[in-house]
Write a protein that holds these residues in place. Structure first.
Motif, PDB file in Angstrom:
ATOM      1  N   ALA A  51       0.845  -1.206   0.000  1.00 14.38           N
ATOM      2  CA  ALA A  51       0.000   0.000   0.000  1.00 14.38           C
ATOM      3  C   ALA A  51       0.876   1.251   0.000  1.00 14.38           C
ATOM      4  CB  ALA A  51      -0.908  -0.008   1.225  1.00 14.38           C
ATOM      5  N   MET A  52       1.999   1.183   0.730  1.00 17.93           N
ATOM      6  CA  MET A  52       2.909   2.329   0.791  1.00 17.93           C
ATOM      7  C   MET A  52       3.497   2.601  -0.598  1.00 17.93           C
ATOM      8  SD  MET A  52       3.708   4.293   3.377  1.00 17.93           S
ATOM      9  CE  MET A  52       4.342   5.911   2.922  1.00 17.93           C
ATOM     10  N   GLN A  53       3.858   1.517  -1.314  1.00 17.40           N
ATOM     11  CA  GLN A  53       4.411   1.666  -2.680  1.00 17.40           C
ATOM     12  C   GLN A  53       3.400   2.361  -3.585  1.00 17.40           C
ATOM     13  OE1 GLN A  53       7.682   1.077  -1.729  1.00 17.40           O
ATOM     14  NE2 GLN A  53       7.646   0.950  -3.960  1.00 17.40           N
ATOM     15  N   SER A  54       2.149   1.844  -3.572  1.00 16.49           N
ATOM     16  CA  SER A  54       1.105   2.437  -4.425  1.00 16.49           C
ATOM     17  C   SER A  54       0.870   3.898  -4.045  1.00 16.49           C
ATOM     18  CB  SER A  54      -0.216   1.678  -4.268  1.00 16.49           C
ATOM     19  OG  SER A  54      -0.006   0.315  -4.472  1.00 16.49           O
ATOM     20  N   VAL A  98       3.352   6.378  -5.548  1.00 16.01           N
ATOM     21  CA  VAL A  98       3.090   6.661  -6.968  1.00 16.01           C
ATOM     22  C   VAL A  98       1.993   7.715  -7.091  1.00 16.01           C
ATOM     23  CG1 VAL A  98       2.201   5.649  -9.119  1.00 16.01           C
ATOM     24  CG2 VAL A  98       3.782   4.339  -7.688  1.00 16.01           C
ATOM     25  N   VAL A  99       0.883   7.510  -6.337  1.00 14.84           N
ATOM     26  CA  VAL A  99      -0.252   8.435  -6.449  1.00 14.84           C
ATOM     27  C   VAL A  99       0.122   9.827  -5.944  1.00 14.84           C
ATOM     28  CG1 VAL A  99      -2.590   8.923  -5.586  1.00 14.84           C
ATOM     29  CG2 VAL A  99      -2.013   6.635  -6.391  1.00 14.84           C
ATOM     30  N   VAL A 100       0.811   9.902  -4.800  1.00 12.18           N
ATOM     31  CA  VAL A 100       1.177  11.216  -4.242  1.00 12.18           C
ATOM     32  C   VAL A 100       2.112  11.945  -5.203  1.00 12.18           C
ATOM     33  CG1 VAL A 100       2.440  12.377  -2.380  1.00 12.18           C
ATOM     34  CG2 VAL A 100       0.785  10.586  -1.837  1.00 12.18           C
ATOM     35  N   ASP A 101       3.090  11.211  -5.759  1.00 14.25           N
ATOM     36  CA  ASP A 101       4.021  11.875  -6.687  1.00 14.25           C
ATOM     37  C   ASP A 101       3.274  12.406  -7.908  1.00 14.25           C
ATOM     38  OD1 ASP A 101       5.948  11.279  -4.861  1.00 14.25           O
ATOM     39  OD2 ASP A 101       6.829   9.592  -5.965  1.00 14.25           O
ATOM     40  N   ARG A 102       2.293  11.606  -8.413  1.00 12.60           N
ATOM     41  CA  ARG A 102       1.517  12.073  -9.583  1.00 12.60           C
ATOM     42  C   ARG A 102       0.646  13.264  -9.223  1.00 12.60           C
ATOM     43  NH1 ARG A 102       0.027   6.346 -12.544  1.00 12.60           N
ATOM     44  NH2 ARG A 102       2.220   5.794 -12.830  1.00 12.60           N
ATOM     45  N   LEU A 103       0.064  13.229  -8.011  1.00 12.26           N
ATOM     46  CA  LEU A 103      -0.776  14.348  -7.558  1.00 12.26           C
ATOM     47  C   LEU A 103       0.054  15.634  -7.490  1.00 12.26           C
ATOM     48  CD1 LEU A 103      -3.353  15.543  -6.136  1.00 12.26           C
ATOM     49  CD2 LEU A 103      -2.330  14.836  -3.992  1.00 12.26           C
ATOM     50  N   ALA A 121      -7.923  10.749  -7.230  1.00 10.60           N
ATOM     51  CA  ALA A 121      -7.033   9.668  -7.684  1.00 10.60           C
ATOM     52  C   ALA A 121      -7.914   8.479  -8.008  1.00 10.60           C
ATOM     53  CB  ALA A 121      -6.051   9.293  -6.590  1.00 10.60           C
ATOM     54  N   ASP A 122      -7.637   7.844  -9.149  1.00 12.01           N
ATOM     55  CA  ASP A 122      -8.428   6.707  -9.574  1.00 12.01           C
ATOM     56  C   ASP A 122      -7.508   5.497  -9.654  1.00 12.01           C
ATOM     57  OD1 ASP A 122      -9.689   4.756 -11.010  1.00 12.01           O
ATOM     58  OD2 ASP A 122     -10.580   6.101 -12.486  1.00 12.01           O
ATOM     59  N   THR A 123      -7.631   4.596  -8.661  1.00 15.29           N
ATOM     60  CA  THR A 123      -6.782   3.387  -8.679  1.00 15.29           C
ATOM     61  C   THR A 123      -7.642   2.157  -8.966  1.00 15.29           C
ATOM     62  OG1 THR A 123      -7.035   3.194  -6.283  1.00 15.29           O
ATOM     63  CG2 THR A 123      -5.085   4.342  -7.049  1.00 15.29           C
ATOM     64  N   THR A 124      -8.729   2.372  -9.750  1.00 13.50           N
ATOM     65  CA  THR A 124      -9.621   1.249 -10.029  1.00 13.50           C
ATOM     66  C   THR A 124      -9.008   0.291 -11.049  1.00 13.50           C
ATOM     67  OG1 THR A 124     -10.725   2.513 -11.759  1.00 13.50           O
ATOM     68  CG2 THR A 124     -11.718   2.581  -9.600  1.00 13.50           C
ATOM     69  N   THR A 125      -7.973   0.739 -11.791  1.00 14.29           N
ATOM     70  CA  THR A 125      -7.311  -0.165 -12.737  1.00 14.29           C
ATOM     71  C   THR A 125      -5.828  -0.187 -12.403  1.00 14.29           C
ATOM     72  OG1 THR A 125      -6.796   1.608 -14.282  1.00 14.29           O
ATOM     73  CG2 THR A 125      -8.913   0.520 -14.567  1.00 14.29           C
ATOM     74  N   ALA A 126      -5.083  -1.045 -13.111  1.00 16.22           N
ATOM     75  CA  ALA A 126      -3.641  -1.146 -12.855  1.00 16.22           C
ATOM     76  C   ALA A 126      -2.948   0.163 -13.221  1.00 16.22           C
ATOM     77  CB  ALA A 126      -3.069  -2.301 -13.664  1.00 16.22           C
ATOM     78  N   ALA A 148      -2.932   3.617 -12.511  1.00 18.40           N
ATOM     79  CA  ALA A 148      -3.458   4.636 -11.585  1.00 18.40           C
ATOM     80  C   ALA A 148      -3.406   6.020 -12.228  1.00 18.40           C
ATOM     81  CB  ALA A 148      -2.649   4.629 -10.298  1.00 18.40           C
ATOM     82  N   GLN A 149      -4.479   6.801 -12.026  1.00 18.60           N
ATOM     83  CA  GLN A 149      -4.582   8.130 -12.635  1.00 18.60           C
ATOM     84  C   GLN A 149      -4.863   9.173 -11.561  1.00 18.60           C
ATOM     85  OE1 GLN A 149      -4.457   8.836 -15.916  1.00 18.60           O
ATOM     86  NE2 GLN A 149      -4.378   6.757 -16.701  1.00 18.60           N
ATOM     87  N   VAL A 150      -4.382  10.403 -11.794  1.00 14.62           N
ATOM     88  CA  VAL A 150      -4.852  11.518 -10.967  1.00 14.62           C
ATOM     89  C   VAL A 150      -5.532  12.491 -11.923  1.00 14.62           C
ATOM     90  CG1 VAL A 150      -4.216  13.458  -9.503  1.00 14.62           C
ATOM     91  CG2 VAL A 150      -3.077  11.258  -9.202  1.00 14.62           C
ATOM     92  N   ARG A 151      -6.841  12.667 -11.728  1.00 12.82           N
ATOM     93  CA  ARG A 151      -7.591  13.582 -12.605  1.00 12.82           C
ATOM     94  C   ARG A 151      -8.115  14.743 -11.778  1.00 12.82           C
ATOM     95  NH1 ARG A 151     -10.090   8.533 -13.716  1.00 12.82           N
ATOM     96  NH2 ARG A 151      -9.255   7.593 -15.623  1.00 12.82           N
ATOM     97  N   THR A 152      -8.529  15.821 -12.455  1.00 12.54           N
ATOM     98  CA  THR A 152      -9.210  16.876 -11.703  1.00 12.54           C
ATOM     99  C   THR A 152     -10.616  16.378 -11.388  1.00 12.54           C
ATOM    100  OG1 THR A 152     -10.148  17.905 -13.657  1.00 12.54           O
ATOM    101  CG2 THR A 152      -7.968  18.682 -12.957  1.00 12.54           C
ATOM    102  N   LEU A 153     -11.231  17.028 -10.412  1.00 15.37           N
ATOM    103  CA  LEU A 153     -12.591  16.655 -10.029  1.00 15.37           C
ATOM    104  C   LEU A 153     -13.530  16.814 -11.227  1.00 15.37           C
ATOM    105  CD1 LEU A 153     -14.791  15.980  -7.985  1.00 15.37           C
ATOM    106  CD2 LEU A 153     -14.738  18.317  -7.190  1.00 15.37           C
ATOM    107  N   SER A 154     -13.380  17.922 -11.991  1.00 15.59           N
ATOM    108  CA  SER A 154     -14.314  18.141 -13.104  1.00 15.59           C
ATOM    109  C   SER A 154     -14.127  17.080 -14.189  1.00 15.59           C
ATOM    110  CB  SER A 154     -14.191  19.553 -13.677  1.00 15.59           C
ATOM    111  OG  SER A 154     -12.859  19.814 -14.038  1.00 15.59           O
TER     112      SER A 154
END
Length: 1379
Positions: free
Chosen positions: A999-1002, A1005-1010, A1246-1251, A1253-1259
């Motif tokens: 979980a820490m690894q994932s 990735v998400v924080v760096d992308r954010l 952040a969308d981690t529903t697939t392999a 992972a994406q960071v999108r804006t709310l809109s």
């Protein structure tokens, strides 16, 4: 009597000066008193917060200090001990007092500490001081890492000087302190010593303690004959352990004599005599009135049959039999009054008891040995109650849940785990709004749940002075009555059993009866009741179809609560209500005198529903304050209203239900005010559920709220499947775009390339994709590479829409998906690497065959590189094709999976014929690695069996028969296929096990992308503060990913102890972090607060630690803001660094969702006030016992520094507009109001529903959601095919979209416009919606008009006129139905 929910309670004025003395508090220990004795006049009120040092454990070690008389000429021996629980206190104190009274050889001074007391700094200092002149140190069961390290640090300093250090089973760090002459365990962890070997057997769960007991039994005999000192010292250690486990005053007296005489220099020549340990059985059967302990259950039952004190009925064959599981240490130390009380209460209520005990931490053997008939293999009992509070195997150390489940399966009876207070005195528990101590929740509530344990009822308290346990009589009554009611389910015949099925109605609007996540409620109820009828239950008068059932229960679907159009099952007059409902007067503070105006006709309280024979289908009333904006602003939730209480009084006392079945996720009962866990009898969920066994169908993907239902409404939760997922696909303009892109790829190098690109640009604009992809103007000259990039970006966007998963339709209980419906789920299961199982993802395997890494292809695809977008599409298509080919081979003509094992055997047996290999041989991926594919498909084969298995009805029937329902994890079946098959008793996870390393690894990735994304959108600047949300379910599904994100933002890492539990963090250096530490404002959902209070504690400690680091402020934003806020508020930096917020204990949600769903709000400021008043309660790790304390100023200041808001999406079936929770927790517009510069923060998802992972804006995310669900024919047609419930689902999505407009302003106008075109302009669609569920259709029309009225949607006057006209039409239609 005031309720503990807002936490004032009453003490007669005369008693107030005795506030600290438990012995004089019987005047207000609700739980120890019968109802008649309780004080009723509130003449003195105490706010419920922690007193003293702000910690849970307020007791002082001074009550365990014994000093010998001064005037003796004897050497003094000082003993200091630390234990987990207090049962040794009275025994050891008695032993030492006897020794001092004998006045021989030595005087003994003793002082004892409970390990939890060492959290308090001044107590810890006293402990260190006590060790400075101690001769002997004793420690036992020290398993909480942060406290274990404190003990280790203190004892280590004095170890060499002390005469003896004895540590009995504890963490290895503390065990290494052992020292007895030449015997030592300091090598533990490095050596081949037998003790170390015990620690290494992780797989053996409780193995350590068990093996130690075996050693204890055999070693002294062997060691006695070995001459060396070392052997004798080892022998004395083992004898010490025997004495200690023997626990009686006599054993402890001899233990002290042996150790002092052998190792204290001043006594060495004295030859102090001591007796051998008096050995008690390691395990057996104990009854307070029996002449001895029994090793043979038949002998015990013979004695039971000859008892003179028991009546014939109790001894007869028709009384229910309850097995009790007890801790041996309480029996041998004589601290057993709480056990005696339970045994006596059960017998007084006509139940036989078989109380078994064990000395180790593994109760699975004794359970099988004493509770199952060795000849018939049938259990002797009808229910089992563990009074230890621990997991069945492993206690507080390492657990072995599979072994426990095996033992409990053999018993096949309900398994209840009740709780003795361990770390709190009775007084501390009563005044705590949290209820149980967080460490006890982790060890004694969460872990037993993994074994299938239910009903965490606190049955005994602890006296702060003597440390002895005492029964809490009202709680013991509740526990025993409920245990007997569960046992009765085993004994009653099906035809006489009564079942109350309870449905929900959220929000309370016409057309909403039978709401539940993903569930077609009435079709499911119909299927369940039909099955019960086939099984022999009396279901007289059941209609022929589920539609007719709806008509019956809600009378023409006109489900409005203020009009009696729901079918009235019972009218309860006020006198009857007050007689049946003992707590009715407590509700008057919130709701006035009964009957009130909810669920009432002005004279009577009304129970809505319909009875068929012995099955009642009733409608649970709602909270009652949804439509009142003033009540929604209250920071704490109101009590249930009279109608709510009357419903449960009817079910229990008039209908006389044997069990209640709550139908679907979720109702309001478990969210009523009261303690979070470990309720008292003035907590509303406990009062409402009363004595009825509660069975609860809960969505498998929502383990967090299911756990709340388990703990607060004592539910046996049974999981149901969410509908099978499908790919969203493409439609209308999006489909046209895909065709244009396909033409471009084949014709791009001809002269037609530029022309096709222009068509792509104009079509993309018509589809509103220009909001997501920056498109050039039409007709602008582009180079070939620029054209490729434009097409690549549009292509990437439509592939993202096409491949998004969405649940289609609604699930019906007992109807598992067909095999082909399972394909999309399997494709997504196959898309994840599972390194721990040696399984590679299918996209990864396919990418390797063309010499690429899948991660690089994902990145290229996200950046719009045309070749990568095309390659990813080919990989996705090949994955679907290969898996479809595989599933196709295991199904029959009807699309059902036939004997999977056999079919799979034949498929996996022949390499050539493997269907996936055959399929791939015709694609560019024909060289894929066969071995990796085979491993993956073997795993997918197992998953397929689980997906199509069905046990939802089977488990319900087991529960109704009083059988054991197998436990299983809840969560996302794609990440964790162990969630399947459904029909399991859902549990969460060990709260101390997260975040995991993965979980820490994932999270990194998400924080760096954010942060990259925010820098790109913000002129290269890092955000100084991010405001984010922690959800319970998300953290269970992802094993703590969002928790880990918070840690990585502030730059700390979790540190796990020997048992893999996370109770500490350490800071990462700024060099390693490579960026500033980002400040955070964490809003925890009420459910997260209930399940993960330890993790809130951890985060608060982490933030405060970071705020105090010696670092420059421009590299540590936590410190920068804490210093500024400390100055402006005039508080310490630690207090200013408060960042972990949630609701007040016992309250949930910001109520913004209720206001939006019921249109009961005036303006956005009112919504923001709700959020601030309900969400500004902070958790303080410096005073954890204080629970949640309001800190609104700090909350506002912290939010005012936020540059970004952030939430996570982690599974395909729940997205932003599917539920109201997400916008309910969104502070985007609020932050803008609070910021000095009035700037709107960026909002990200952040969308981690697939392999990938994406960071999108709310809109962007709201647009993606609208395109794949609300506006997607595949989705809305699937919903409409579900009928009545489906129309409501469509209306709910639109209402939630308005919620996002209200909290964030991030919804584009075209979303409303397109929705209006789809549902209102299309005449055929409009008629279908109106006729299927006119009430939900009316709400849909009303929501469109509201969106316009509030300024969120600009549209033509014609559209508005049509909506107004429709509104009055549908009103007339509904009124017409009524006439």
């Amino acid at each position: 009597m005031a309720s503990l929910m807002s936490s004032p309670f009453t003490i007669p004025a005369a008693k107030t000066e005795h506030f600290s003395s438990l012995t004089q508090k019987h005047s207000f220990l609700h739980s120890s008193l019968s109802k008649k004795q309780r004080p009723t006049r509130p003449n003195f009120r105490v706010r419920c917060t922690a007193i003293g040092n702000g910690l849970f454990t307020q007791t002082t070690p001074e009550v365990r200090r014994i000093l010998p008389d001064k005037n003796r000429n004897l050497p003094t021996v000082k003993i200091v001990y630390v234990v987990l629980e207090a049962q040794y206190q009275s025994s050891l104190s008695a032993a030492v007092r006897t020794l001092n009274a004998e006045n021989r050889n030595a005087s003994f001074e003793v002082v004892g500490y409970l390990v939890e007391e060492l959290r308090d700094e001044s107590t810890y200092q006293t402990f260190c001081k006590d060790l400075e002149d101690a001769n002997i140190f004793i420690g036992s069961l020290i398993f909480v890492e942060e406290l274990a390290l404190k003990v280790k640090d203190a004892v280590e300093k004095e170890r060499d000087r002390m005469d003896a250090v004895l540590v009995f089973p504890s963490m290895p760090e503390v065990m290494r302190l052992n020292k007895l002459g030449s015997f030592s365990m300091s090598q533990l962890g490095q050596s081949k010593s037998p003790f170390f070997q015990l620690f290494k057997r992780k797989k053996q769960s409780a193995g350590f303690a068990e093996s130690m007991l075996k050693l204890v039994r055999t070693l002294p005999k062997v060691l006695k004959y070995l001459p060396s000192d070392k052997a004798q010292d080892a022998r004395l250690y083992i004898l010490s352990l025997q004495f200690w486990l023997g626990g009686s005053p006599e054993n402890l007296r001899n233990f002290v004599k042996m150790i002092a005489g052998s190792y204290v220099p001043a006594l060495k020549g004295m030859k102090i005599e001591y007796s051998d340990p008096v050995l008690f059985l390691d395990s057996g059967i104990w009854h307070p009135l029996a002449p001895c302990m029994y090793e043979d259950v038949k002998e015990y039952l013979n004695w039971y049959g000859t008892r003179r004190d028991a009546n014939e009925k109790l001894k007869g064959p028709n009384s229910p039999v309850i097995g009790l599981v007890l801790q041996r240490s309480h029996i041998v130390t004589g601290d057993d009054s709480h056990y005696v009380a339970v045994i006596m209460e059960l017998e007084a209520r006509g139940a036989k008891v078989i109380p078994i005990f064990a000395g180790g931490l593994d109760f699975s053997g004794p359970v099988e040995r004493y509770l199952v008939d060795p000849i018939t293999r049938k259990p002797f009992i009808h229910a089992v109650v563990s009074l230890t509070g621990f997991a069945l195997v492993g206690g507080p150390a390492r657990q072995d849940h599979p072994r426990a489940i095996e033992a409990l399966k053999k018993l096949d009876v309900p398994y209840i785990v009740a709780l003795p207070l361990v770390f709190q005195t009775t007084e501390e528990w009563l005044i705590s709004s949290l209820g149980l101590h967080p460490i006890q929740v982790a060890l004694q509530v969460a872990l037993p749940e993994l074994d299938g344990g239910m009903e965490p009822i606190v049955f005994s308290g602890r006296d702060g002075r003597t440390g002895k346990s005492h029964a809490l009589h009202k709680r013991v009554e509740q526990l025993c009555t409920r245990a007997i009611r569960w046992a009765e389910l085993k004994r009653k015949s099906k035809e006489e059993k009564k079942v109350a099925i309870t449905v929900f109605s959220f929000p309370p609007d016409k057309g909403n009866v039978g709401t539940a996540a993903y569930l077609n409620v009435f079709a499911s109820i119909f299927s369940v009741v039909k099955e019960l009828q086939r099984d022999g239950y009396n279901v007289d008068g059941l209609p022929e179809t589920s539609e007719a059932l709806i008509e019956d229960v809600i009378h023409d679907k006109e489900a409005k609560f203020s009009s009696p159009n729901l079918n009235i099952a019972y009218k309860m007059n006020v006198r009857e209500y007050q007689k049946l409902t003992s707590y009715a007067s407590a509700l008057e503070e919130s709701w006035g005198k009964p009957p009130g105006n909810l669920n009432s006709d002005g004279e009577n309280l009304l129970v809505y529903g319909k009875q068929y024979g012995n099955v009642f289908i009733g409608v649970q009333p709602t909270f009652g304050y949804e439509g009142d904006p003033m009540r929604l602003l209250f920071s704490k939730s109101a009590s249930p209203h009279h109608g709510f209480a009357a419903y449960y009084s009817f079910v229990e006392k008039i209908f006389k239900a044997d069990a209640v079945l709550h139908f679907g996720t979720h109702g309001s009962l478990e969210f009523m005010p009261g303690k979070q866990v470990g309720m008292s009898d003035v907590c509303y969920p406990d009062s409402l559920i009363g004595n009825i066994p509660n069975i609860y169908y809960y969505a498998a993907n929502n383990p967090s709220e299911a756990t709340i239902a388990k703990r607060r409404s004592y539910a046996n939760t049974i999981s149901y499947l969410t509908p099978p997922a499908e790919n969203a696909g493409l439609y209308k303009g999006l489909k046209q775009l895909a065709e244009l892109i396909s033409s471009y790829q084949s014709l791009k190098d001809t002269g037609r390339g530029p022309q096709i690109v222009n068509s792509i640009i104009s079509t993309a604009k018509q589809c509103n994709l220009d909001k997501d992809v920056s498109l050039p103007e039409e007709g602008v000259e582009l180079t070939g590479a620029e054209r490729d990039l434009v097409v690549g970006k549009v292509y990437s966007k439509i592939m993202e829409i096409e491949s998004r998963l969405l649940p289609c339709g609604l699930h019906v209980i007992g109807e598992p998906p067909s095999a082909m419906e399972a394909v999309a789920t399997l494709v997504n299961i196959a898309a994840l690497d599972r390194p721990e199982d040696g399984i590679y993802s299918l996209p990864g395997i396919l990418a390797e065959t063309v010499g690429r890494e899948i991660e690089n292809i994902y990145r290229g695809n996200d950046n719009g590189v045309l070749q990568d977008v095309e390659l990813l599409r080919q990989i996705t298509e090949a994955s679907r094709g290969a898996i479809s080919a595989f599933v196709d081979r295991t199904t029959n003509k009807k699309g059902q999976v036939v004997d999977v094992a056999e079919k799979l055997g034949s498929i996996l047996g022949f390499g050539v014929n493997e269907p996936w290999v055959q399929y791939l041989s015709n694609t560019r991926f024909y060289r894929a690695d066969r071995e990796k594919l085979r491993t993956l498909f073997e795993f997918l084969g197992e998953c397929l069996k689980l997906v199509v298995a069905d046990n939802e009805l089977g488990s319900l029937k087991q529960a109704l028969q009083g059988s054991y329902v197998l436990p299983g994890p809840g969560g996302d079946p794609i990440r964790n296929p162990k969630v399947l098959p459904t029909g399991k008793n859902i549990h969460a996870l060990d709260p101390q096990a997260i975040p995991t390393v993965a979980a820490m690894q994932s999270a990194k990735v998400v924080v760096d992308r954010l942060l990259e994304r925010q820098k790109a959108d913000n002129g290269g600047e890092y955000p100084e503060t991010v405001a984010l949300v922690l959800w319970g379910t998300d953290n269970i599904k992802t094993y703590g990913e969002s928790l880990a994100q918070v840690m990585w933002m502030i730059g700390v890492l979790p540190v796990a102890d020997t048992f893999g539990r996370v109770n500490r963090v350490e800071a990462v250096s700024l060099e390693e972090l490579g960026r500033p530490r980002i400040d955070v404002v964490v809003n925890c959902s009420g459910v997260f607060r209930d399940l993960f209070i330890n993790q809130m504690n951890l985060l608060d400690r982490a933030v405060k630690m970071v705020a105090e680091l010696d670092e420059p402020e421009d590299q540590n934003y936590v410190k920068k803001h804490a210093l500024q806020q400390a100055e402006s508020l005039g508080v310490t930096v630690r207090e200013a660094a408060t960042r972990i917020f949630s609701n007040a204990s016992g309250s949930y949600s910001s109520n913004v969702n209720l206001a939006v769903e019921n249109s009961s709000w005036n303006d956005e400021k009112q919504l923001q006030d709700m959020y601030l008043s309900r969400k500004s309660f902070a958790f303080d790790s410096d005073a954890p016992g204080a629970g949640m304390t309001e800190k609104r100023k700090v909350f506002e200041l912290a939010l005012s520094t936020a540059d970004a808001t952030f939430q996570n999406l982690d599974s395909s079936e729940i997205s932003l507009t599917d539920v109201s929770h997400y916008f309910d927790s969104d502070p985007t517009n609020l932050v803008q109001t609070l910021r000095k510069d009035g700037k709107k923060p960026s909002a990200y998802i952040a969308d981690t529903t697939t392999a990938n992972a994406q960071v999108r804006t709310l809109s962007e995310t709201v647009r993606l959601d609208a395109r794949t669900k609300l506006l997607n024919p595949k989705w809305y047609e699937g919903m409409i095919s579900s009928g009545y419930e489906g129309v409501r689902e469509i209306e709910k999505r639109l209402t939630n979209t308005v919620g996002w407009s209200a909290t964030s302003g991030q919804v584009d106008n075209w979303v409303y416009e397109e929705a209006n075109t789809t549902f209102i302009q299309d005449e055929e669609m409009l008629k279908k919606l109106m006729s299927t569920n006119p009430n939900s259709f009316r709400k849909l029309v009303q929501t469109f008009l509201e969106a316009n009225g509030r300024g969120y949607w600009e549209t033509s006057e014609d559209n508005l006129e049509k909506l107004r006209q429709l509104y009055s039409e549908v009103e007339d239609k509904i009124e017409g139905i009524e006439r």
